[in-house]
Design a protein around this motif. Sequence first.
Motif, PDB file in Angstrom:
ATOM      1  N   VAL A 132     -18.814  47.765 -93.777  1.00 40.78           N
ATOM      2  CA  VAL A 132     -19.037  46.613 -92.895  1.00 40.78           C
ATOM      3  C   VAL A 132     -19.705  47.114 -91.627  1.00 40.78           C
ATOM      4  O   VAL A 132     -19.233  48.083 -91.012  1.00 40.78           O
ATOM      5  N   PHE A 133     -20.794  46.466 -91.236  1.00 45.57           N
ATOM      6  CA  PHE A 133     -21.528  46.848 -90.027  1.00 45.57           C
ATOM      7  C   PHE A 133     -21.403  45.724 -89.003  1.00 45.57           C
ATOM      8  O   PHE A 133     -21.805  44.590 -89.265  1.00 45.57           O
ATOM      9  N   ILE A 134     -20.834  46.044 -87.842  1.00 40.47           N
ATOM     10  CA  ILE A 134     -20.634  45.070 -86.772  1.00 40.47           C
ATOM     11  C   ILE A 134     -21.604  45.385 -85.632  1.00 40.47           C
ATOM     12  O   ILE A 134     -21.593  46.487 -85.084  1.00 40.47           O
ATOM     13  N   SER A 135     -22.426  44.408 -85.278  1.00 34.70           N
ATOM     14  CA  SER A 135     -23.465  44.653 -84.271  1.00 34.70           C
ATOM     15  C   SER A 135     -22.903  44.777 -82.861  1.00 34.70           C
ATOM     16  O   SER A 135     -23.311  45.647 -82.091  1.00 34.70           O
ATOM     17  N   HIS A 136     -21.948  43.887 -82.507  1.00 31.58           N
ATOM     18  CA  HIS A 136     -21.386  43.919 -81.155  1.00 31.58           C
ATOM     19  C   HIS A 136     -20.097  43.109 -81.117  1.00 31.58           C
ATOM     20  O   HIS A 136     -19.751  42.416 -82.092  1.00 31.58           O
ATOM     21  N   LEU A 137     -19.394  43.216 -80.013  1.00 29.92           N
ATOM     22  CA  LEU A 137     -18.050  42.648 -79.926  1.00 29.92           C
ATOM     23  C   LEU A 137     -18.009  41.281 -79.243  1.00 29.92           C
ATOM     24  O   LEU A 137     -17.070  40.986 -78.498  1.00 29.92           O
TER      25      LEU A 137
END
Length: 301
Positions: A56-61
């Motif tokens: 899973v790749f999360i770009s930002h919070l």
Amino acid sequence: MKLTILGCYAATPRTLTNPTSQLLEIKNRLFLIDCGEGTQVQLRKNKIKFSKINQVFISHLHGDHFYGLIGLISTFSLLNRNNDLHIYGPKGIREIIMLQLRLSNSWPNFGLHFHELTSNQSELVYEDEKVMVKTIPLKHRVYTNGFLFQEKIDKRKLNVEAVQKYQIEKCYYQNIKNGKDILLDDGTLVNNAELTFDPESPRSYAFCSDTAYNEAIIPIIEKADVLYHESTFLKSEENLAAKTMHCTAIEAATIADKAQVKKLILGHYSTRYDTINRFKEEAETVFPNVLLADDGISFDL
């Protein structure tokens, strides 16, 4: 290579629209990119097997890009998942998820691995024998990365008619695919180019959301096969785009044009507009090959 849009609207979920999440299938691998609220429901609607998602790749919070992650992890546990799950995202993602798991006493029954990102330079964050993934540093209100997914060059393809012509035994096929010439029993050296076909050109997919207009990313995404670029606003709201560090459709198209990508997919639309077709019309004044993301749409790239 196939891209499924699970959600592509900005800010909040609505009855018929979902915040950012998408699934990229490349070389028989499934990569989940961002995980806004409702992602697991969208995965079910699109008949995607949860067990095949290992990265899973999360770009930002910002919440519309990761608030669905804890629910997805919880569901994985309830489904008795065994495979490890690797999460790539900004520093802090581990703390947020682990706090929720600890306070709810809901520890997963599978390996949960966090790869926290802090660099402001593009870096290789994932690699196997088929695919590699690099970060695309973006310009937003919090630390943000896009991701560039690139196929590796395949082995050469066997020319079956040619190997049969020279009566080459099957035990040599792997060496031929690896690019080696073959020496026949009579001493004849057969060049590899005669026994194989060139592999297909490796493809690439660049995901860029959320970001202000940023030409610094152009060298990283240059000549990508497909670019997904946020287009939160139309030109009429360019002042709001600048204030919130987002892009207009024209700015996304300008990046695509300068980077010489083959296709541009627009997304992350503000819900203030009555139709997303206006984004395509505006972007096409700068870049000709524009597609519109929408929830549930799949693109065969």
